[in-house]
Design an enzyme around this catalytic site. Structure first.
Site, mmCIF file in Angstrom:
data_model
loop_
_atom_site.group_PDB
_atom_site.id
_atom_site.type_symbol
_atom_site.label_atom_id
_atom_site.label_comp_id
_atom_site.label_asym_id
_atom_site.label_seq_id
_atom_site.Cartn_x
_atom_site.Cartn_y
_atom_site.Cartn_z
ATOM 1 N N ASN A 1 -1.840 -24.144 7.361
ATOM 2 C CA ASN A 1 -0.663 -24.998 7.237
ATOM 3 C C ASN A 1 0.014 -25.268 8.572
ATOM 4 O O ASN A 1 0.766 -26.217 8.695
ATOM 5 C CB ASN A 1 0.341 -24.370 6.265
ATOM 6 C CG ASN A 1 0.715 -22.975 6.675
ATOM 7 O OD1 ASN A 1 -0.115 -22.213 7.167
ATOM 8 N ND2 ASN A 1 1.953 -22.617 6.501
ATOM 9 N N ALA B 1 1.921 -23.147 -5.327
ATOM 10 C CA ALA B 1 0.837 -22.415 -4.684
ATOM 11 C C ALA B 1 1.228 -20.960 -4.417
ATOM 12 O O ALA B 1 0.379 -20.067 -4.438
ATOM 13 C CB ALA B 1 0.445 -23.095 -3.386
ATOM 14 N N THR B 2 2.513 -20.708 -4.189
ATOM 15 C CA THR B 2 2.936 -19.326 -3.952
ATOM 16 C C THR B 2 2.649 -18.468 -5.174
ATOM 17 O O THR B 2 2.094 -17.366 -5.063
ATOM 18 C CB THR B 2 4.439 -19.280 -3.607
ATOM 19 O OG1 THR B 2 4.634 -19.919 -2.364
ATOM 20 C CG2 THR B 2 4.932 -17.861 -3.533
ATOM 21 N N SER C 1 -1.262 -26.852 -4.803
ATOM 22 C CA SER C 1 0.160 -27.131 -4.872
ATOM 23 C C SER C 1 0.382 -28.599 -5.221
ATOM 24 O O SER C 1 -0.354 -29.464 -4.765
ATOM 25 C CB SER C 1 0.810 -26.804 -3.536
ATOM 26 O OG SER C 1 2.163 -27.160 -3.591
ATOM 27 N N CYS D 1 8.835 -22.200 5.844
ATOM 28 C CA CYS D 1 9.368 -20.917 5.395
ATOM 29 C C CYS D 1 9.969 -20.132 6.552
ATOM 30 O O CYS D 1 10.909 -19.381 6.385
ATOM 31 C CB CYS D 1 8.272 -20.075 4.750
ATOM 32 S SG CYS D 1 7.137 -21.015 3.770
#
Lengths: 461, 91
Positions: A211, A131-132, A259, A385
Site C-alpha cells: 500500500n 480488508a482489516t 476491500s 493509518c
C-alpha cells in the site's frame, strides 16, 4: 508551520526596519543620504518574501491524489446501490418474506461478481466489514484453528498494520511469528521464505501489492511454494484486486482479503476468499447467527454487498482500460518531476509495481513541509493509518531507505478518475515547492558546494 | 432510424448529459469513457453485438441522468484547478 514561518519572518522584517530607522536617525547629521538604506531594506525584504507562501491562497477543494487511502465511489456503483438504500430494505437472511428474498438475491449476485473477478466460486466468498477484518479473520482464524499442532506463522515486515498487529496478538497467545525482511526493492526473497517454512508452519501471509510503495510480490511463486510445502497461503490483496489480474486458482491462493473502497466501491465492506478445495478451516472471531458459512456472523449489509459486487464487476470489465490510463498518468507524473528535479528517488522496485502507487523521496526536503506546502493537493507520505504520526514509514525502513530519505517521501496515488490536468498541476506545484524548500535548506547549499552530507559528524549540544 | 444515426444520436446525448455531472472527476471520466468506447466499437459489424452495445449505452444514459440529479443534490466546492483558470496564471 507556515504560520510560524510567516510570524518569524515578519519579526525579522520589523526588527530590520527598526534598525534601519535607527541608523538613519543617527547618521542624519552626516552627509550620507537616506535612500541607500531604504534600498537595502527593500532588497532584504524581497529576499525574505521569495520563500513566503503565505499569500499563495488558492480557492477551491484540493485535488485528490491519494488513491491508496481510498477511492471515490463510482457513480455506477452508487446507482446499483440506491434501490437497496431506499425501497428494498429487507434483511437478506429473512427467509419468510419477499423483502428478504429480493435482497438475498442481490447479495448473492454481488458475491458472484466478486468471485468472477478473482476466478473463485461464489461459495468461497465471505462478506466482511473491510480488508482489516478479513485479514484478522484469516490470520488469527487459521492460526488458532490449527494451533494445537502448528504454532508458526510467517509474514513480512512490509505488511499492512492489521496483519502485523494480528500477528502480534498471536505472539501474545504463544505462537511463533517470523517477520521476513524484504530486499531493497521491496520484494520478498523466495529462498529465504522457503528456508523459513517449517513443519510447524500453518500460515504464510504476504500482501499482493504494497500500500505504500506499490511493489507487487511474486504471488504465483509464493503460492506454488506454499502448496508444495502444504502451508496455507493468505494474501492481502486490498490494493491489488481490480487493478492487476488476480486468479486464486492460478496463483494457488488459499485466503485473500478484498476491500470495497479501494476499488471504487462503498466504504465499510470487504470480502474474504476462503478456499473450499482443499478446504481451509478457520476459527471465527465473531460469534452469532452463523451467517456467511458461520465464519462471520452478523447481518450482511445488503446495499454495501451490492455495491462491492458492482464495483468488482466494473473493475473486471475495465481493468485494461484503467490500467492503460493509470500507466499513462503515472509515467507522465514521474517524467515531469524527475526531468525537472535532481535527487528524486523512487522507492520500491520500478518494474514489479502497480503504477498507480508512486512513492518518491525528494532528498534534502522534509516530507511534511512539502505536504504542507502542497495543501491544494491531497497527498500522503505513507499509509493513512500512520499519517497522524511523524515517524518515518516502517515500510520504507524495511526496504533499507535512509532515515533522511524516509522522512522526505511522498506517495502519489493515481486512479480511474484522475485527470491529466490534475497530474500536471501536481507535478508543477511539486517542482516549485521542492525547489523553494531546497533553496531554503542549508543542507542543499552544502550539497551544491560538493560536500557529502553523510561524512559530516553532527555534534550534539 | 438506421443504426448509424441511432448510434450518433446516442453518442451526442451521452456526451451532453455527461457534461452536466457536477463533479469534475466524474465528468472528465465520463466524457473520456464515452468517447473511447464509441471509438473502439466503431468497427463492429455483428448486428447482435451492435444491439447489445446500443442497449448498454441507453442504460448508461439513464444512469448518467440519475447521477446528474444526485450530484446536484449534494454538491461540493469546485476543485482548485476549476477555479484556477479565473485566478492568477502564475500559481
Amino acid at each position: 508551520m507556515q504560520k510560524i514561518f510567516g510570524r518569524l519572518q515578519s519579526r525579522v522584517l520589523r526588527s530590520s526596519t527598526n534598525g534601519a530607522a535607527f541608523i538613519i536617525r543617527q547618521e542624519s547629521s552626516s552627509a550620507t543620504p537616506a535612500p541607500k538604506f531604504a534600498a537595502t531594506s527593500k532588497e532584504f525584504r524581497a529576499r525574505q518574501v521569495r520563500f513566503n507562501i503565505k499569500n499563495d491562497h488558492m480557492q477551491g477543494r484540493p485535488l485528490y491524489l491519494d488513491a491508496q487511502a481510498t477511492t471515490p465511489m463510482d457513480p455506477r456503483v452508487l446507482d446499483a446501490m440506491m434501490p437497496f438504500l431506499t425501497n428494498l430494505f429487507g434483511n437478506p437472511h429473512s427467509r419468510t418474506h419477499a423483502y428478504g428474498w429480493e435482497t438475498e438475491q442481490a447479495v448473492e449476485k454481488g458475491r458472484e461478481q466478486i468471485a468472477q473477478l478473482i476466478g473463485a466460486d461464489p461459495k468461497e466468498i465471505i462478506f466482511t466489514s473491510g480488508a482489516t477484518e478479513s485479514n484478522n479473520i484469516a490470520v488469527k482464524g487459521v492460526a488458532r484453528f490449527y494451533g494445537t499442532k502448528k504454532k508458526h506463522v510467517i509474514t513480512t515486515q512490509t505488511e499492512h498494520k492489521c496483519v502485523l498487529d494480528s500477528c502480534r496478538a498471536l505472539e501474545n497467545e504463544g505462537y511463533k511469528v517470523t517477520y521476513l525482511p524484504v530486499q531493497e526493492n521491496g520484494i520478498v526473497d523466495l529462498k529465504q521464505l522457503e528456508a523459513t517454512i517449517t513443519p510447524e508452519t500453518s500460515l504464510v501471509s504476504i500482501m499482493t501489492v504494497n500500500n505504500e510503495i506499490g511493489v507487487k510480490q511474486p504471488v504465483k511463486e509464493i503460492g506454488e511454494l506454499c502448496r508444495a510445502r502444504k502451508v496455507f497461503f493468505h494474501t492481502d490483496a486490498a490494493q491489488a484486486v481490480g487493478k492487476i489480474p488476480v486468479d486464486v486458482n492460478a496463483m494457488n491462493i488459499d485466503l485473500m482479503s478484498i476491500s470495497g473502497h479501494k476499488i471504487y466501491g462503498p466504504k465499510g465492506v470487504g470480502a474474504l476468499y476462503v478456499r473450499r478445495r482443499p478446504r481451509v478451516r478457520l476459527e471465527p472471531i465473531q460469534s452469532g447467527g452463523g451467517q456467511e458459512r458461520g465464519l462471520r456472523s452478523g447481518t450482511v449489509p445488503a446495499p454495501l454487498a451490492v455495491g462491492i459486487g458492482a464495483a468488482a464487476e466494473l473493475a473486471r470489465q475495465e481493468m485494461d482500460y484503467d490500467k492503460k490510463w493509470v500507466d499513462f498518468l503515472s509515467n507522465r507524473l514521474l517524467k515531469r518531476i524527475t526531468s525537472a528535479l535532481p535527487h528524486v528517488i523512487r522507492n520500491g522496485d520500478p518494474e514489479q509495481t502497480y503504477s498507480g502507487c508512486l512513492n518518491l523521496s525528494f532528498a534534502y526536503v522534509e516530507g511534511e513541509s512539502l505536504l504542507m506546502a502542497l495543501k491544494d493537493v491531497a497527498l500522503s507520505s505513507g499509509s493513512a493509518c500512520t499519517s497522524a504520526s511523524l515517524e518515518p514509514s516502517y515500510v520504507l525502513r524495511a526496504i533499507g531507505t535512509d532515515e533522511d530519505l524516509a522522512h522526505s517521501s511522498i506517495r502519489f496515488g493515481i486512479g480511474r478518475f484522475t485527470t491529466v490536468e490534475e497530474v500536471d498541476y501536481t507535478a508543477d506545484k511539486c517542482i516549485k515547492h521542492v525547489e523553494r524548500l531546497r533553496e531554503m535548506s542549508p543542507l542543499w547549499e552544502m550539497v551544491q558546494e560538493g560536500i557529502d552530507i553523510k561524512t559530516i559528524q553532527w555534534s550534539q549540544h | 432510424m438506421s443504426t448509424r444515426r441511432q448510434a450518433i444520436t446516442l453518442y451526442r446525448n451521452l456526451l451532453r448529459e455527461a457534461e452536466k455531472l457536477p463533479s469534475y472527476n466524474f465528468r472528465m471520466y465520463a466524457a473520456r469513457k464515452i468517447r473511447d468506447t464509441f471509438r473502439a466499437n466503431r468497427t463492429i459489424n455483428d448486428f447482435e453485438e451492435i444491439d447489445r452495445q446500443v442497449a448498454n449505452a441507453k442504460q448508461n444514459l439513464d444512469l448518467i441522468r440519475r447521477q446528474v440529479i444526485i450530484g446536484h443534490l449534494y454538491t461540493a466546492d469546485k476543485l482548485v484547478i476549476e477555479h484556477k483558470k479565473t485566478l492568477r496564471p502564475d500559481c
